[in-house]
Motif scaffolding. Structure first.
Motif, PDB file in Angstrom:
ATOM      1  N   ARG A   1     -39.744 -27.471 -15.727  1.00  0.00           N
ATOM      2  CA  ARG A   1     -40.780 -28.477 -15.972  1.00  0.00           C
ATOM      3  C   ARG A   1     -41.988 -28.305 -15.047  1.00  0.00           C
ATOM      4  O   ARG A   1     -43.112 -28.564 -15.433  1.00  0.00           O
ATOM      5  N   GLU A   2     -41.777 -27.852 -13.822  1.00  0.00           N
ATOM      6  CA  GLU A   2     -42.855 -27.742 -12.841  1.00  0.00           C
ATOM      7  C   GLU A   2     -43.567 -26.389 -12.844  1.00  0.00           C
ATOM      8  O   GLU A   2     -44.475 -26.169 -12.031  1.00  0.00           O
ATOM      9  N   ALA A   3     -43.181 -25.482 -13.742  1.00  0.00           N
ATOM     10  CA  ALA A   3     -43.845 -24.171 -13.809  1.00  0.00           C
ATOM     11  C   ALA A   3     -45.332 -24.371 -14.064  1.00  0.00           C
ATOM     12  O   ALA A   3     -45.729 -25.175 -14.902  1.00  0.00           O
ATOM     13  N   ARG A   4     -46.156 -23.644 -13.320  1.00  0.00           N
ATOM     14  CA  ARG A   4     -47.609 -23.766 -13.422  1.00  0.00           C
ATOM     15  C   ARG A   4     -48.132 -22.929 -14.594  1.00  0.00           C
ATOM     16  O   ARG A   4     -47.478 -21.987 -15.043  1.00  0.00           O
ATOM     17  N   PHE A   5     -49.325 -23.261 -15.067  1.00  0.00           N
ATOM     18  CA  PHE A   5     -49.959 -22.600 -16.207  1.00  0.00           C
ATOM     19  C   PHE A   5     -49.938 -21.074 -16.037  1.00  0.00           C
ATOM     20  O   PHE A   5     -49.514 -20.348 -16.938  1.00  0.00           O
ATOM     21  N   LYS A   6     -50.381 -20.596 -14.887  1.00  0.00           N
ATOM     22  CA  LYS A   6     -50.457 -19.152 -14.637  1.00  0.00           C
ATOM     23  C   LYS A   6     -49.079 -18.499 -14.737  1.00  0.00           C
ATOM     24  O   LYS A   6     -48.940 -17.412 -15.299  1.00  0.00           O
ATOM     25  N   GLU A   7     -48.066 -19.148 -14.185  1.00  0.00           N
ATOM     26  CA  GLU A   7     -46.696 -18.615 -14.248  1.00  0.00           C
ATOM     27  C   GLU A   7     -46.223 -18.526 -15.701  1.00  0.00           C
ATOM     28  O   GLU A   7     -45.562 -17.562 -16.092  1.00  0.00           O
ATOM     29  N   ILE A   8     -46.556 -19.536 -16.494  1.00  0.00           N
ATOM     30  CA  ILE A   8     -46.161 -19.545 -17.903  1.00  0.00           C
ATOM     31  C   ILE A   8     -46.798 -18.364 -18.632  1.00  0.00           C
ATOM     32  O   ILE A   8     -46.124 -17.606 -19.344  1.00  0.00           O
ATOM     33  N   VAL A   9     -48.108 -18.175 -18.435  1.00  0.00           N
ATOM     34  CA  VAL A   9     -48.821 -17.078 -19.093  1.00  0.00           C
ATOM     35  C   VAL A   9     -48.254 -15.734 -18.652  1.00  0.00           C
ATOM     36  O   VAL A   9     -47.997 -14.850 -19.480  1.00  0.00           O
ATOM     37  N   GLU A  10     -48.044 -15.559 -17.357  1.00  0.00           N
ATOM     38  CA  GLU A  10     -47.508 -14.295 -16.840  1.00  0.00           C
ATOM     39  C   GLU A  10     -46.116 -14.011 -17.393  1.00  0.00           C
ATOM     40  O   GLU A  10     -45.802 -12.869 -17.732  1.00  0.00           O
ATOM     41  N   THR A  11     -45.278 -15.032 -17.501  1.00  0.00           N
ATOM     42  CA  THR A  11     -43.925 -14.857 -18.032  1.00  0.00           C
ATOM     43  C   THR A  11     -43.973 -14.458 -19.502  1.00  0.00           C
ATOM     44  O   THR A  11     -43.255 -13.551 -19.933  1.00  0.00           O
ATOM     45  N   MET A  12     -44.838 -15.111 -20.276  1.00  0.00           N
ATOM     46  CA  MET A  12     -44.977 -14.748 -21.696  1.00  0.00           C
ATOM     47  C   MET A  12     -45.440 -13.301 -21.847  1.00  0.00           C
ATOM     48  O   MET A  12     -44.919 -12.563 -22.694  1.00  0.00           O
ATOM     49  N   GLU A  13     -46.403 -12.898 -21.033  1.00  0.00           N
ATOM     50  CA  GLU A  13     -46.912 -11.523 -21.100  1.00  0.00           C
ATOM     51  C   GLU A  13     -45.849 -10.516 -20.685  1.00  0.00           C
ATOM     52  O   GLU A  13     -45.649  -9.498 -21.345  1.00  0.00           O
ATOM     53  N   GLN A  14     -45.159 -10.806 -19.597  1.00  0.00           N
ATOM     54  CA  GLN A  14     -44.144  -9.882 -19.081  1.00  0.00           C
ATOM     55  C   GLN A  14     -43.027  -9.663 -20.093  1.00  0.00           C
ATOM     56  O   GLN A  14     -42.577  -8.546 -20.297  1.00  0.00           O
ATOM     57  N   TRP A  15     -42.558 -10.730 -20.732  1.00  0.00           N
ATOM     58  CA  TRP A  15     -41.428 -10.649 -21.651  1.00  0.00           C
ATOM     59  C   TRP A  15     -41.849 -10.491 -23.108  1.00  0.00           C
ATOM     60  O   TRP A  15     -41.011 -10.436 -23.992  1.00  0.00           O
ATOM     61  N   LYS A  16     -43.175 -10.453 -23.350  1.00  0.00           N
ATOM     62  CA  LYS A  16     -43.716 -10.274 -24.695  1.00  0.00           C
ATOM     63  C   LYS A  16     -43.148 -11.289 -25.686  1.00  0.00           C
ATOM     64  O   LYS A  16     -42.647 -10.947 -26.752  1.00  0.00           O
ATOM     65  N   VAL A  17     -43.248 -12.572 -25.277  1.00  0.00           N
ATOM     66  CA  VAL A  17     -42.805 -13.674 -26.130  1.00  0.00           C
ATOM     67  C   VAL A  17     -43.975 -14.627 -26.346  1.00  0.00           C
ATOM     68  O   VAL A  17     -44.932 -14.645 -25.571  1.00  0.00           O
ATOM     69  N   SER A  18     -43.904 -15.401 -27.409  1.00  0.00           N
ATOM     70  CA  SER A  18     -44.994 -16.328 -27.729  1.00  0.00           C
ATOM     71  C   SER A  18     -44.636 -17.774 -27.420  1.00  0.00           C
ATOM     72  O   SER A  18     -45.454 -18.660 -27.625  1.00  0.00           O
ATOM     73  N   ALA A  19     -43.419 -17.989 -26.929  1.00  0.00           N
ATOM     74  CA  ALA A  19     -43.004 -19.345 -26.569  1.00  0.00           C
ATOM     75  C   ALA A  19     -41.862 -19.270 -25.561  1.00  0.00           C
ATOM     76  O   ALA A  19     -41.116 -18.287 -25.529  1.00  0.00           O
ATOM     77  N   LEU A  20     -41.755 -20.328 -24.754  1.00  0.00           N
ATOM     78  CA  LEU A  20     -40.698 -20.407 -23.744  1.00  0.00           C
ATOM     79  C   LEU A  20     -40.047 -21.782 -23.791  1.00  0.00           C
ATOM     80  O   LEU A  20     -40.758 -22.789 -23.804  1.00  0.00           O
ATOM     81  N   PRO A  21     -38.706 -21.830 -23.781  1.00  0.00           N
ATOM     82  CA  PRO A  21     -38.068 -23.135 -23.636  1.00  0.00           C
ATOM     83  C   PRO A  21     -38.297 -23.656 -22.215  1.00  0.00           C
ATOM     84  O   PRO A  21     -38.370 -22.874 -21.262  1.00  0.00           O
ATOM     85  N   VAL A  22     -38.421 -24.954 -22.109  1.00  0.00           N
ATOM     86  CA  VAL A  22     -38.554 -25.604 -20.806  1.00  0.00           C
ATOM     87  C   VAL A  22     -37.214 -26.269 -20.515  1.00  0.00           C
ATOM     88  O   VAL A  22     -36.730 -27.074 -21.323  1.00  0.00           O
TER      89      VAL A  22
END
Length: 106
Positions: free
Chosen positions: A21-42
């Motif tokens: 829940r506390e993941a920051r915007f930048k971390e979310i974007v970086e995680t999506m890019e790294q794992w090549k996904v378009s969505a992440l469960p919280v």
């Protein structure tokens, strides 16, 4: 000719990447890019899914970065305006998350 229904586990991604829940915007974007996904469960607590952050949830922040909407536009697009100011997954996520078991039929 017998037909076996396909189940969710036949088509789902086996390695799941998530954020808290506390993941920051930048971390979310970086995680999506790294794992090549378009969505992440919280996730919260012991792995309970509480929402989903998708690329669509991130777009208002980018859109409103270069566009300053007038008051009428802000009221018309309250959800986008709220997401544009969001800083964490908890503020960005779509909720509730709808989930199914891996053995559910498609």
């Amino acid at each position: 000719m017998g037909h076996t229904p396909r189940i969710v586990s036949d088509v789902m991604t086996q390695t799941v990447v998530s954020v808290g829940r506390e993941a920051r915007f930048k971390e979310i974007v970086e995680t999506m890019e790294q794992w090549k996904v378009s969505a992440l469960p919280v996730l919260e607590g012991e792995g309970r899914v509480i929402g989903v952050v998708s690329e669509a949830d991130l777009l208002p922040k980018e859109e409103f970065r270069e566009f300053d909407p007038d008051r009428l536009e802000q009221l018309r697009r309250l959800d986008d305006t709220r997401k544009a100011g969001a800083l964490t997954a908890g503020e960005l996520m779509s909720t509730p998350a709808l989930t199914v078991n891996a053995d559910a039929t498609l």
